[in-house]
Design a protein around this motif. Structure first.
Motif, short mmCIF file in Angstrom:
data_model
loop_
_atom_site.label_atom_id
_atom_site.label_comp_id
_atom_site.label_asym_id
_atom_site.label_seq_id
_atom_site.Cartn_x
_atom_site.Cartn_y
_atom_site.Cartn_z
N ALA A 168 56.49 82.95 31.57
CA ALA A 168 57.18 82.84 30.28
C ALA A 168 57.93 84.13 29.95
CB ALA A 168 56.17 82.51 29.18
N PHE A 169 57.30 85.26 30.24
CA PHE A 169 57.94 86.54 29.97
C PHE A 169 59.23 86.69 30.76
CE2 PHE A 169 58.34 91.16 30.91
CZ PHE A 169 58.66 91.58 29.63
N ARG A 170 59.22 86.20 32.00
CA ARG A 170 60.43 86.27 32.81
C ARG A 170 61.55 85.42 32.22
NH1 ARG A 170 57.84 85.62 38.89
NH2 ARG A 170 57.19 87.79 39.15
N GLN A 171 61.17 84.43 31.41
CA GLN A 171 62.17 83.58 30.76
C GLN A 171 62.54 84.09 29.37
OE1 GLN A 171 61.22 79.28 31.04
NE2 GLN A 171 59.68 79.84 32.54
N GLY A 172 61.96 85.23 28.98
CA GLY A 172 62.30 85.81 27.69
C GLY A 172 61.40 85.37 26.56
N ALA A 173 60.14 85.01 26.89
CA ALA A 173 59.19 84.58 25.85
C ALA A 173 57.88 85.33 26.03
CB ALA A 173 58.94 83.08 25.93
N GLY A 216 64.56 84.83 18.38
CA GLY A 216 65.33 86.06 18.31
C GLY A 216 64.51 87.26 17.90
N ALA A 217 63.32 87.42 18.54
CA ALA A 217 62.37 88.45 18.10
C ALA A 217 62.61 89.81 18.73
CB ALA A 217 60.95 87.99 18.42
N MET A 218 63.58 89.93 19.65
CA MET A 218 63.78 91.21 20.33
C MET A 218 64.17 92.29 19.32
SD MET A 218 65.89 92.09 23.78
CE MET A 218 67.54 91.96 23.13
N GLY A 219 63.39 93.34 19.32
CA GLY A 219 63.63 94.44 18.41
C GLY A 219 63.02 94.26 17.04
N MET A 220 62.35 93.12 16.82
CA MET A 220 61.77 92.83 15.50
C MET A 220 60.25 92.72 15.64
SD MET A 220 64.52 89.98 14.19
CE MET A 220 63.66 89.78 12.63
N GLU A 221 59.57 93.83 15.50
CA GLU A 221 58.12 93.85 15.67
C GLU A 221 57.39 92.95 14.66
OE1 GLU A 221 56.12 97.47 16.28
OE2 GLU A 221 57.60 98.26 17.69
N PRO A 222 57.85 92.85 13.39
CA PRO A 222 57.17 91.93 12.48
C PRO A 222 57.18 90.49 12.98
CG PRO A 222 58.57 93.43 11.24
CD PRO A 222 58.88 93.64 12.69
N ALA A 223 58.29 90.09 13.62
CA ALA A 223 58.39 88.73 14.15
C ALA A 223 57.39 88.52 15.27
CB ALA A 223 59.81 88.47 14.65
N ILE A 224 57.25 89.51 16.14
CA ILE A 224 56.31 89.41 17.25
C ILE A 224 54.88 89.37 16.73
CG2 ILE A 224 55.44 90.60 19.31
CD1 ILE A 224 58.25 91.64 19.78
N ASP A 253 52.74 83.37 17.51
CA ASP A 253 51.92 83.19 18.72
C ASP A 253 52.80 83.26 19.96
OD1 ASP A 253 49.32 82.51 17.41
OD2 ASP A 253 50.51 80.85 16.61
N ILE A 254 54.04 82.82 19.80
CA ILE A 254 55.03 82.86 20.88
C ILE A 254 56.30 83.48 20.30
CG2 ILE A 254 56.42 81.51 22.50
CD1 ILE A 254 54.21 79.39 22.43
N ALA A 255 56.79 84.53 20.93
CA ALA A 255 58.00 85.21 20.46
C ALA A 255 59.09 85.05 21.50
CB ALA A 255 57.72 86.69 20.19
N LEU A 256 60.21 84.42 21.09
CA LEU A 256 61.36 84.27 21.98
C LEU A 256 62.31 85.43 21.73
CD1 LEU A 256 62.10 80.45 21.55
CD2 LEU A 256 60.62 81.57 23.21
N MET A 257 62.62 86.16 22.79
CA MET A 257 63.44 87.35 22.63
C MET A 257 64.89 87.02 22.25
SD MET A 257 61.43 89.91 23.06
CE MET A 257 60.14 88.95 22.29
N SER A 258 65.36 85.82 22.66
CA SER A 258 66.73 85.42 22.33
C SER A 258 66.69 84.30 21.29
CB SER A 258 67.45 84.95 23.59
OG SER A 258 66.90 83.72 24.05
#
Length: 612
Positions: free
Chosen positions: A281-286, A526-534, A538-543
């Motif tokens: 999942a991490f390799r896919q940006g999650a 769209g959680a990349m760079g947003m620590e509160p979102a992460i 339970d699942i954070a999508l970077m895009s």
């Protein structure tokens, strides 16, 4: 692979070769002493592994069963057969280590993308520093073909940056002054000067690494069940083998049963599948925070979505500006709205600031600022109290306390326009109409979820009810509610849960934090760079790619399916069928060793397939 690991593997291979050479000699020689030495050499690493497991985890692992089998083999003069068994075990464990290392080191290999040095500019001069010597505030120079070593904001230059290591998206992103860049990403063309904000473990990559490590401790229910089954079966198995010896006095049969070992592998290969799934999942940006999130996501039957940034592209633009107080021009409305939004991270902020820039309006910093989640923003500038927000924000007695009847509406409701209101010193002074486009693939994604067994899909938004229902109709969503504040979203999710649904919530992770936490599975877009979102999800999508939700959902189902296959293969085949064949005297100790090793390897490779 590090040099230490290479040396360790080489020593393992050499040791196995030495034991094999001794075995071949003992096979051709009739020396009983030589056979004992060979058995002892094969037994040492297995016994050492058993001691470490017993000391570290306080359980009876398979190695201990092999140690007991070797002792019984000595009593029954079965040294040669037991040596073959231990050789098979050593070779199988060697391959198991390779598979486990491949899975466990996947994140570490990604972290190697972060350079260990940086080119910095100090006092007009450039010099190379080790990353440990780079501090926040330093200016880092990044050139074409270089990896980005820090998290920071671009202060000069323009470049195409490949963020696939974080987002899974291969298309490069244009970065220019004011944009954030992240450690571990790669500059393809151009050049940047970046003001360092975070380094090392504090970068987005470092934060994700810690989350992945913490995730391993969060066990899925199926994993907890496997743990319980194995810990119950292990002592029962010991008693059973003791009973067989008591009844049959058959040394060879007891050795064969002991060779099958403890079912404790079931407690080990389950986390292997989960780890492989989270790495994939991490390799896919999650970023998936543990096996429980994976398991729950595989079982969801209700999906709740936010509108802005989830079903829309999340890049709103200002369509019109209206002054409702003759004291203020449209330019004044834009300027004051931009002051109120300058410190905000809301999607409205970028639209208002872009409008101000296009009108060449200078936007000063507010003297004070407060963001009211899900409502709007308040700011003061040179003694003037400014509010910018939605209709319900203006109506609220604690904020605007403005009569609903006096609030104008955007003229073109067909284009999904949203109305935002500006008050100056508690009086309505302007309105801004903002539009956001629907994602092109939104309808097909909703249809995919329906076909995938999701029984209920609900759209919740703080936007106007007519806009929200229109969006839902165009996307094929049957249930939609507008004017929903963050606390109302939370209540709706709780209602669905009381009705027996397993609910996933997809939102932005900031405004929707309470709902994300309440849902069985909270997914932040769209959680990349947003620590509160992460933190909230339970699942954070970077895009912001909604298709990633489908990919992770399918992956979660594959993980649970793989775990079930592993349990059947390990418990049913190895410890069920294998022991029956042993009791029927169809398998001898050497055959049992192969019968035990092959399924164990298949289980590991089955888990490893998730990495593809």
């Amino acid at each position: 692979m590090t040099n230490n690991i290479k040396k360790y593997r080489l020593l393992n291979v050499l040791y196995i070769v030495i034991v094999l050479i001794f075995f071949l000699f003992s096979f051709t020689q009739s020396s009983h002493l030589f056979r004992l030495v060979t058995l002892f050499l094969a037994w040492i690493p297995v016994a050492w592994g058993a001691l470490k497991e017993l000391k570290k985890k306080n359980w009876l692992g398979s190695e201990l069963f092999f140690v007991l089998a070797a002792v019984v083999a000595l009593i029954g003069d079965e040294e040669l057969a037991m040596t073959v068994v231990l050789l098979v075990v050593l070779i199988a464990e060697y391959f198991e280590d390779i598979v486990e290392e491949r899975t466990g080191n996947a994140i570490e290999n990604l972290l190697k993308l972060i350079p260990d040095s940086a080119l910095v500019q100090e006092n007009g001069r450039e010099k190379i520093l080790a990353i440990a010597d780079v501090w926040p505030g330093m200016t880092v120079i990044i050139k074409t073909g270089s990896g980005i070593p820090v998290d920071g904001r671009v202060v000069h230059g323009e470049a195409e940056v490949n963020e696939a290591s974080l987002t899974g998206e291969s298309a490069p992103q244009t970065k220019k002054s004011g944009d954030m860049v992240f450690a571990g990403t790669f500059l393809e063309t151009g050049g940047l000067m970046v003001k360092t904000e975070k380094i090392g473990e504090n970068t987005m990559f470092g934060r994700i690494r810690r989350l992945m490590e913490e995730a391993e401790k969060r066990k899925a229910k199926i994993q907890i069940l496997a743990d319980k089954v194995t810990f119950i079966l292990t002592p029962l198995l010991v008693l059973f083998i003791g009973g067989v010896w008591w009844i049959t006095k058959d040394i060879k049969l007891v050795i064969t049963l002991l060779v099958f070992g403890s079912p404790i592998e079931l407690a080990l290969v389950t986390p292997m599948a989960i780890l492989a799934g989270t790495v994939s999942a991490f390799r896919q940006g999650a970023v998936i925070k543990g096996g429980l999130a994976l398991e729950r996501f595989a079982k969801i039957d209700a999906l709740v979505l936010d509108k802005t940034g989830t079903l829309t592209i999340g890049k709103p633009r200002v369509i019109s500006v209206q002054s409702v107080d003759p004291k203020y021009s449209e330019q004044d409305v834009i300027r004051m709205a931009a002051i109120a939004e300058k410190m905000s991270g809301h999607v409205l902020s970028s639209a208002v600031l872009a409008k101000a820039e296009s009108e060449h309006i200078l936007v000063p910093d507010p003297d004070s600022y407060e963001y009211v989640s899900g409502h709007g923003a308040t700011a003061t500038y040179k003694g003037q109290h400014i509010r910018l927000g939605s209709q319900h924000f203006m109506e609220d007695i604690n904020h605007g306390n403005i009569d609903k009847a006096t609030l104008p509406m955007c003229a073109d409701s067909e284009a999904f326009h949203s109305s935002f209101y500006l008050s100056c010193d508690d009086k309505l002074c302007g309105m801004i109409c903002v539009a956001d486009e629907l994602r092109d693939n939104g309808k097909s994604i909703i249809e995919h979820f329906k076909q995938d067994g999701i029984k209920k899909i609900v759209l919740l938004s703080g936007d106007r009810d007519e806009v929200v229902k229109d969006v839902a109709k165009k996307l094929g969503i049957d249930e939609a509610y507008g004017g929903v504040l963050p606390d109302a979203k939370l209540k709706k999710i709780q209602e669905l849960q009381k009705q027996g649904y397993t609910v996933a919530m997809i939102g932005d992770g900031v405004n929707d934090a309470p709902a994300l936490k309440a849902a069985d599975v909270g997914i932040a877009m769209g959680a990349m760079g947003m620590e509160p979102a992460i933190e909230a999800s339970d699942i954070a999508l970077m895009s912001n790619d909604l298709k990633k939700v489908i990919s992770v959902h399918e992956l979660s189902r594959r993980v649970i399916r793989t775990i079930k296959q592993n349990i059947i293969l390990g418990l049913g085949f190895t410890h069920g069928l294998g022991m029956i064949l042993a009791l029927l005297h169809i398998l001898n100790p050497i055959q049992a060793a192969f019968f035990h090793a092959v399924p164990d390897l298949l289980i590991l490779f089955n888990s490893g397939r998730l990495l593809r």
